[in-house]
Design a protein around this motif. Sequence first.
Motif, PDB file in Angstrom:
ATOM      1  N   THR A 168       0.819  -1.213   0.000  1.00  0.00           N
ATOM      2  CA  THR A 168       0.000   0.000   0.000  1.00  0.00           C
ATOM      3  C   THR A 168       0.856   1.269   0.000  1.00  0.00           C
ATOM      4  O   THR A 168       1.941   1.278   0.576  1.00  0.00           O
ATOM      5  CB  THR A 168      -0.875   0.010   1.280  1.00  0.00           C
ATOM      6  OG1 THR A 168      -1.519  -1.258   1.357  1.00  0.00           O
ATOM      7  CG2 THR A 168      -1.928   1.096   1.237  1.00  0.00           C
ATOM      8  N   ASN A 169       0.377   2.301  -0.678  1.00  0.00           N
ATOM      9  CA  ASN A 169       0.969   3.643  -0.647  1.00  0.00           C
ATOM     10  C   ASN A 169       2.264   3.836  -1.427  1.00  0.00           C
ATOM     11  O   ASN A 169       2.930   4.856  -1.279  1.00  0.00           O
ATOM     12  CB  ASN A 169       1.209   4.107   0.806  1.00  0.00           C
ATOM     13  CG  ASN A 169       0.032   4.914   1.299  1.00  0.00           C
ATOM     14  OD1 ASN A 169      -0.597   5.625   0.507  1.00  0.00           O
ATOM     15  ND2 ASN A 169      -0.279   4.813   2.574  1.00  0.00           N
ATOM     16  N   VAL A 170       2.624   2.872  -2.232  1.00  0.00           N
ATOM     17  CA  VAL A 170       3.851   3.037  -3.024  1.00  0.00           C
ATOM     18  C   VAL A 170       3.565   3.774  -4.334  1.00  0.00           C
ATOM     19  O   VAL A 170       4.477   4.229  -5.016  1.00  0.00           O
ATOM     20  CB  VAL A 170       4.531   1.683  -3.338  1.00  0.00           C
ATOM     21  CG1 VAL A 170       5.061   1.062  -2.055  1.00  0.00           C
ATOM     22  CG2 VAL A 170       3.580   0.745  -4.046  1.00  0.00           C
ATOM     23  N   GLY A 171       2.280   3.870  -4.701  1.00  0.00           N
ATOM     24  CA  GLY A 171       1.921   4.600  -5.919  1.00  0.00           C
ATOM     25  C   GLY A 171       1.335   3.738  -7.015  1.00  0.00           C
ATOM     26  O   GLY A 171       1.317   4.139  -8.172  1.00  0.00           O
ATOM     27  N   LYS A 172       0.821   2.568  -6.657  1.00  0.00           N
ATOM     28  CA  LYS A 172       0.213   1.689  -7.675  1.00  0.00           C
ATOM     29  C   LYS A 172      -0.941   2.372  -8.399  1.00  0.00           C
ATOM     30  O   LYS A 172      -1.002   2.358  -9.621  1.00  0.00           O
ATOM     31  CB  LYS A 172      -0.315   0.393  -7.040  1.00  0.00           C
ATOM     32  CG  LYS A 172       0.722  -0.628  -6.691  1.00  0.00           C
ATOM     33  CD  LYS A 172       0.087  -1.918  -6.206  1.00  0.00           C
ATOM     34  CE  LYS A 172      -0.888  -1.729  -5.072  1.00  0.00           C
ATOM     35  NZ  LYS A 172      -0.333  -1.094  -3.865  1.00  0.00           N
ATOM     36  N   SER A 173      -1.851   2.943  -7.612  1.00  0.00           N
ATOM     37  CA  SER A 173      -3.025   3.561  -8.241  1.00  0.00           C
ATOM     38  C   SER A 173      -2.622   4.760  -9.089  1.00  0.00           C
ATOM     39  O   SER A 173      -3.180   4.982 -10.164  1.00  0.00           O
ATOM     40  CB  SER A 173      -4.036   3.992  -7.178  1.00  0.00           C
ATOM     41  OG  SER A 173      -4.479   2.856  -6.474  1.00  0.00           O
ATOM     42  N   THR A 174      -1.642   5.514  -8.617  1.00  0.00           N
ATOM     43  CA  THR A 174      -1.165   6.667  -9.390  1.00  0.00           C
ATOM     44  C   THR A 174      -0.529   6.190 -10.687  1.00  0.00           C
ATOM     45  O   THR A 174      -0.782   6.738 -11.761  1.00  0.00           O
ATOM     46  CB  THR A 174      -0.136   7.473  -8.559  1.00  0.00           C
ATOM     47  OG1 THR A 174      -0.685   7.738  -7.266  1.00  0.00           O
ATOM     48  CG2 THR A 174       0.218   8.787  -9.247  1.00  0.00           C
ATOM     49  N   LEU A 175       0.275   5.144 -10.602  1.00  0.00           N
ATOM     50  CA  LEU A 175       0.923   4.594 -11.800  1.00  0.00           C
ATOM     51  C   LEU A 175      -0.136   4.042 -12.763  1.00  0.00           C
ATOM     52  O   LEU A 175      -0.064   4.258 -13.977  1.00  0.00           O
ATOM     53  CB  LEU A 175       1.917   3.492 -11.410  1.00  0.00           C
ATOM     54  CG  LEU A 175       2.714   2.876 -12.564  1.00  0.00           C
ATOM     55  CD1 LEU A 175       3.586   3.923 -13.251  1.00  0.00           C
ATOM     56  CD2 LEU A 175       3.592   1.725 -12.082  1.00  0.00           C
ATOM     57  N   CYS A 206      10.715   8.722  -7.691  1.00  0.00           N
ATOM     58  CA  CYS A 206      12.102   9.116  -7.941  1.00  0.00           C
ATOM     59  C   CYS A 206      12.267  10.634  -7.953  1.00  0.00           C
ATOM     60  O   CYS A 206      13.372  11.143  -8.088  1.00  0.00           O
ATOM     61  CB  CYS A 206      12.632   8.490  -9.237  1.00  0.00           C
ATOM     62  SG  CYS A 206      11.990   9.280 -10.713  1.00  0.00           S
ATOM     63  N   ASP A 207      11.144  11.363  -7.813  1.00  0.00           N
ATOM     64  CA  ASP A 207      11.231  12.814  -7.660  1.00  0.00           C
ATOM     65  C   ASP A 207      11.734  13.209  -6.278  1.00  0.00           C
ATOM     66  O   ASP A 207      12.157  14.343  -6.055  1.00  0.00           O
ATOM     67  CB  ASP A 207       9.847  13.438  -7.910  1.00  0.00           C
ATOM     68  CG  ASP A 207       8.753  12.744  -7.121  1.00  0.00           C
ATOM     69  OD1 ASP A 207       8.256  13.312  -6.147  1.00  0.00           O
ATOM     70  OD2 ASP A 207       8.391  11.598  -7.477  1.00  0.00           O
ATOM     71  N   ILE A 208      11.696  12.260  -5.341  1.00  0.00           N
ATOM     72  CA  ILE A 208      12.195  12.545  -3.988  1.00  0.00           C
ATOM     73  C   ILE A 208      13.687  12.188  -3.939  1.00  0.00           C
ATOM     74  O   ILE A 208      14.075  11.075  -4.310  1.00  0.00           O
ATOM     75  CB  ILE A 208      11.385  11.736  -2.931  1.00  0.00           C
ATOM     76  CG1 ILE A 208       9.911  12.160  -2.997  1.00  0.00           C
ATOM     77  CG2 ILE A 208      11.957  11.928  -1.535  1.00  0.00           C
ATOM     78  CD1 ILE A 208       8.968  11.345  -2.129  1.00  0.00           C
ATOM     79  N   ALA A 251       5.441   8.327 -10.960  1.00  0.00           N
ATOM     80  CA  ALA A 251       4.068   8.184 -11.452  1.00  0.00           C
ATOM     81  C   ALA A 251       3.311   9.494 -11.313  1.00  0.00           C
ATOM     82  O   ALA A 251       2.526   9.872 -12.177  1.00  0.00           O
ATOM     83  CB  ALA A 251       3.354   7.072 -10.676  1.00  0.00           C
ATOM     84  N   GLU A 252       3.595  10.198 -10.206  1.00  0.00           N
ATOM     85  CA  GLU A 252       2.892  11.449  -9.955  1.00  0.00           C
ATOM     86  C   GLU A 252       3.235  12.506 -11.017  1.00  0.00           C
ATOM     87  O   GLU A 252       2.358  13.209 -11.507  1.00  0.00           O
ATOM     88  CB  GLU A 252       3.277  11.973  -8.570  1.00  0.00           C
ATOM     89  CG  GLU A 252       2.269  12.875  -7.966  1.00  0.00           C
ATOM     90  CD  GLU A 252       2.493  13.024  -6.462  1.00  0.00           C
ATOM     91  OE1 GLU A 252       1.655  12.520  -5.709  1.00  0.00           O
ATOM     92  OE2 GLU A 252       3.510  13.623  -6.062  1.00  0.00           O
ATOM     93  N   ALA A 253       4.517  12.582 -11.376  1.00  0.00           N
ATOM     94  CA  ALA A 253       4.937  13.545 -12.396  1.00  0.00           C
ATOM     95  C   ALA A 253       4.308  13.192 -13.742  1.00  0.00           C
ATOM     96  O   ALA A 253       3.805  14.060 -14.460  1.00  0.00           O
ATOM     97  CB  ALA A 253       6.465  13.554 -12.511  1.00  0.00           C
TER      98      ALA A 253
END
Length: 406
Positions: free
Chosen positions: A10-17, A228-230, A254-256
């Motif tokens: 959870t919270n690693v960015g699956k849904s965003t990706l 990877c933006d962090i 994924a967010e970018a």
Amino acid sequence: MPEVALVGKTNVGKSTLFSALTMLPVKIEPRPFTTIKPNVGIAYLKVKCVCREFSVKDNPRNSICRDGMRYIPVKVIDLAGLIPGAHEGKGLGNKFLDEMREADGIIHVVDASGSTDAEGRPCPPGSHDPLLDVQVIEREVHLWILGMLKQDWAKLARSVEHGKLKTDEVLASRLSGLKISLKHVREVLEELDLKERRLGTWSEDDLTAFVKHLFERAKPFVIAANKCDIPESVENVKRLKEAYGDDVVIPCSAEAELALRRAAERGLIEYTPGDSTFKIVNREKLTREQLRALEVIKQRVLDVWGSTGVQEVLNVMYFKRLNMIPVYPVADPDSLTDTEGNVLPDVYLVPRGTTARELAYMIHTELGESFVYAVDARRKVRLGEDSVLKENDVISIVAAKRSKRK
Ligand SMILES: Nc1nc2c(ncn2[C@@H]2O[C@H](COP(=O)(O)OP(=O)(O)O)[C@@H](O)[C@H]2O)c(=O)[nH]1
Ligand SMILES: [Mg+2]
């Protein structure tokens, strides 16, 4: 259609990706559905199309062509729920089986910045080791398959010993829920020197090794090293690459990517997935916050990594891990059309090593059966049935009788 599954805690960015991947990469009318179910959508591989080389204007049917790039649809499934202990959960197994069955490979999403703890709660960047998450998921998948294999193991072993069934066939049928082929089972039995060994004498270690090797072969994975933006992700990406290799680990944000695709869709910027830059269309239309957000994406993602990495995740999966190549079947090798006059209508993804006749079978069983020869439209030469296809080949199949060709 090719198909990949997304896994990760959870919270690693699956849904965003998932959202970023399944947004249309380019403008198309009419808009096809890109999300089929909440967790199933369509993403696109991006390759250089052969249309410019042949100086033709194409009308793709099974894919999209924009500015000389071909976009090939791939089904993406967000398999949320593969969490530590999942293999013990009742009922979960079958759902996973069904959803993972058709997947060619697995995208393992991790938070490379280390800002999500083992349970998926936010923590300060750099305080959690993403390598542990890769191991946890691998272990979970292995234990789960092991569980499937070990059901009635003794009975299974006996039926082989009584000569009723063959070892490889028994194992393959036991794993048919995962669509693991007999060929893969045989290769792994060979590799581990287990071919002649009676099932009853397999140790726990033999079984574990078998499962591990088999899964790697049947469902290769890539690691989407997300966030990877962090800045803290730089060091972790390096460590992940040392452990798993350059062709497995793909740094991404994924967010970018989601922000860029949304801005492009609204006409605020010009951007195509995989690009290393974007162009602001009309500065006046952007708020100060939007301009600032775009500047951050440029500085923290594009300038550091060369792209958001999201397109690469898919491309690396298919072209490096699964070793596929794109080929373009056509009915007429001169006009490069199908029987309805569509130029370069289809692109197929086939495993490297595929022969002309195997391609014919993929198009239509009847075409495979009645295969006489193929024509390489680029070189205008005949190819025999065993001719191995090359990347970007444009191929026409000549059959004995008229078959129902597309
Ligand atoms: N910094 C950063 N945060 C991200 C990125 N992708 C996702 N997130 C954030 O991580 C959190 C979890 O994302 P989500 O997609 O819901 O994760 P899931 O639980 O794995 O589906 C959200 O707050 C996202 O905004 C990324 O690339 N960079
Ligand atoms: Mg989610």
